[in-house]
Enzyme design. Structure first.
Site, PDB file in Angstrom:
ATOM      1  N   PRO A 135      24.523  21.024  37.171  1.00 31.74           N
ATOM      2  CA  PRO A 135      23.948  21.809  38.266  1.00 31.74           C
ATOM      3  C   PRO A 135      24.954  22.029  39.391  1.00 31.74           C
ATOM      4  O   PRO A 135      25.481  21.067  39.957  1.00 31.74           O
ATOM      5  CB  PRO A 135      22.767  20.945  38.731  1.00 31.74           C
ATOM      6  CG  PRO A 135      23.099  19.562  38.297  1.00 31.74           C
ATOM      7  CD  PRO A 135      23.871  19.722  37.024  1.00 31.74           C
ATOM      8  N   GLU A 136      25.229  23.288  39.662  1.00 31.03           N
ATOM      9  CA  GLU A 136      26.071  23.657  40.790  1.00 31.03           C
ATOM     10  C   GLU A 136      25.254  24.581  41.679  1.00 31.03           C
ATOM     11  O   GLU A 136      24.035  24.668  41.512  1.00 31.03           O
ATOM     12  CB  GLU A 136      27.380  24.285  40.289  1.00 31.03           C
ATOM     13  CG  GLU A 136      28.168  23.319  39.412  1.00 31.03           C
ATOM     14  CD  GLU A 136      29.513  23.857  38.936  1.00 31.03           C
ATOM     15  OE1 GLU A 136      30.041  24.790  39.572  1.00 31.03           O
ATOM     16  OE2 GLU A 136      30.027  23.348  37.922  1.00 31.03           O
ATOM     17  N   LYS A 187      24.957  21.625  46.735  1.00 26.90           N
ATOM     18  CA  LYS A 187      24.191  21.230  45.555  1.00 26.90           C
ATOM     19  C   LYS A 187      23.008  20.346  45.932  1.00 26.90           C
ATOM     20  O   LYS A 187      22.482  19.617  45.103  1.00 26.90           O
ATOM     21  CB  LYS A 187      25.098  20.478  44.581  1.00 26.90           C
ATOM     22  CG  LYS A 187      26.372  21.230  44.196  1.00 26.90           C
ATOM     23  CD  LYS A 187      27.242  20.358  43.313  1.00 26.90           C
ATOM     24  CE  LYS A 187      28.659  20.861  43.249  1.00 26.90           C
ATOM     25  NZ  LYS A 187      29.521  19.961  42.459  1.00 26.90           N
ATOM     26  N   TYR A 215      11.675  11.348  31.827  1.00 34.36           N
ATOM     27  CA  TYR A 215      12.835  11.302  32.736  1.00 34.36           C
ATOM     28  C   TYR A 215      12.460  11.689  34.156  1.00 34.36           C
ATOM     29  O   TYR A 215      13.329  11.787  35.026  1.00 34.36           O
ATOM     30  CB  TYR A 215      13.932  12.246  32.232  1.00 34.36           C
ATOM     31  CG  TYR A 215      14.413  11.934  30.835  1.00 34.36           C
ATOM     32  CD1 TYR A 215      15.149  10.785  30.579  1.00 34.36           C
ATOM     33  CD2 TYR A 215      14.127  12.787  29.771  1.00 34.36           C
ATOM     34  CE1 TYR A 215      15.593  10.492  29.296  1.00 34.36           C
ATOM     35  CE2 TYR A 215      14.560  12.502  28.482  1.00 34.36           C
ATOM     36  CZ  TYR A 215      15.295  11.351  28.255  1.00 34.36           C
ATOM     37  OH  TYR A 215      15.726  11.065  26.987  1.00 34.36           O
TER      38      TYR A 215
END
Length: 403
Positions: free
Chosen positions: A2-3, A60, A107
């Protein structure tokens, strides 16, 4: 991973589907590695009954503004992701949770049920994310320490030129990854931006011309805006992006007929096209010069070792010490430790002086090695020396007998 585009896609999904809704239920994982600085029960209690007013992002990092503090803040790490039940949110390789998995996922670190039946979850398969509960997330680390957001606070060309000119010893890719310099750019975006701008990832930032800086700034804007425009859906990225070949094996990755090479730059896997992204200026010339000197010196060491007239090779001293000792009967020679001043000179981007400094350092290093070698051999003849001395004495005795 993830950016900026992936986190922005998550922010927009929450903004479009969750604003104005009250939190009816929350389940926070008992995971102190991810849930930072607050117990799961206190976190749950702080969310219950609150209404989501806004969703914010910088770099981020994402945080939700509720109708009263504290606010939940999400640092996505390597695999953090937002999932909204019944809503398509961009998935990426390391975070993907299968459609047929249980809901919420095993998760899940923060699960929220809103009035009206909407549900969302923040998941983290690899546990590198950080979830915090903060009174004002933007005023404290890590968000307060971030540089300007690459999408929301773009630098002007003049600002970028001025900023890069101060970074004399930093490679351009390493600088782009520094979140205190500019926030939101991660590994894949940095590689893409530098490829589109035709800039070598290890080119020192301060050596870029104004024209290169303007091109770089334009490519940062174009790459990020395009990725955000398609919701960070990589299948919709332009076909001329190097991104599509990042997962291929070395030697099998090409773009427009040019081979992509993979190197490790400042500890990060870096994809670039040597044919199009060349190191330029005095920096490039000095790098070639250093490589030639090292190659020549390495050849000299190999030739000298054959005649037993020079020190053993310096590389891999720890691994080769015993072998060297057994084969040559000599103590292995270590590398000369450079003083901070010498290291500073070597790393400096004052290109006019680099060649002279390198030659001077090599001469000093060679002199130091010779002195050290002399100290080790004075009064302590090597096995080879002892052998030669015995042979001479034996020859002398033989001559006396013959007389």
């Amino acid at each position: 991973m993830p950016e900026l585009p992936e986190v922005e896609a998550a922010r927009r999904a929450i903004q479009e589907n969750c604003l104005g809704k009250k939190i009816k239920k929350s389940v926070v994982a008992d995971d102190s590695i991810v849930i930072d600085g607050v117990s799961a029960s206190d976190f749950e209690a702080a969310l219950l009954g609150k209404t989501i007013v806004a969703a914010h992002r910088k770099g981020k990092n994402l945080w939700l503004q509720l109708d009263s503090p504290p606010f939940p803040s999400f640092q996505f790490g390597m695999a953090g992701a937002i999932y909204i039940k019944g809503v398509a949110v961009t998935k990426y390789k390391r975070s993907a949770v299968k459609e047929d998995d249980q809901w919420p996922s095993k998760y899940s670190k923060v699960f929220v049920e809103l009035d009206g039946g909407m549900e969302f979850s923040f998941t983290d398969k690899r546990r590198f994310a950080k979830v915090r509960l903060l009174k004002d997330p933007a005023s404290v680390p890590p968000i307060s320490e971030l540089g300007p957001d690459a999408l929301l606070e773009p630098m002007t060309d003049d600002e970028l030129v001025a900023s890069l000119s101060k970074k004399k010893k930093v490679a351009i890719k390493a600088l782009l990854l520094n979140q205190s310099f500019i926030s939101g750019i991660g590994n894949w975006i940095a590689d893409e931006v530098l490829y589109q701008a035709r800039i070598h990832p290890e080119q020192p930032a301060a050596t870029l011309s104004r024209e290169c800086c303007a091109t770089l700034n334009k490519c940062i804007k174009e790459v990020i805006e395009k990725a955000v425009e398609v919701g960070a859906d990589s299948s919709q990225f332009p076909s001329n992006w190097i991104f599509h070949s990042r997962e291929k094996k070395p030697g099998e990755a090409f773009i427009d007929g040019n081979q992509i090479e993979f190197i490790t730059s400042r500890g990060r896997t870096t994809a670039f096209v040597p044919e199009l992204q060349k190191e330029i200026g005095n920096h490039a010339a000095n790098k070639v010069s250093k490589q030639r000197k090292q190659s020549t010196r390495g050849k000299g060491n190999r030739d000298g070792n054959a005649d037993n007239n020079v020190d053993e090779p310096e590389a891999d001293e720890d691994n080769n010490a015993e072998a060297t000792k057994g084969k040559k009967g000599r103590k292995p020679q270590g590398q000369v430790k450079k003083s901070p001043a010498k290291r500073k000179s070597e790393e400096s981007d004052d290109e006019e002086n680099d060649n002279g400094d390198d030659v001077k350092e090599e001469e000093e290093e060679d002199n130091a090695k010779n002195k050290r070698s002399k100290k080790e051999t004075d009064g302590k003849p090597s096995k080879a020396g002892k052998s030669r001395k015995k042979k001479v004495l034996s020859n002398q005795k033989s001559k006396k007998k013959s007389k």
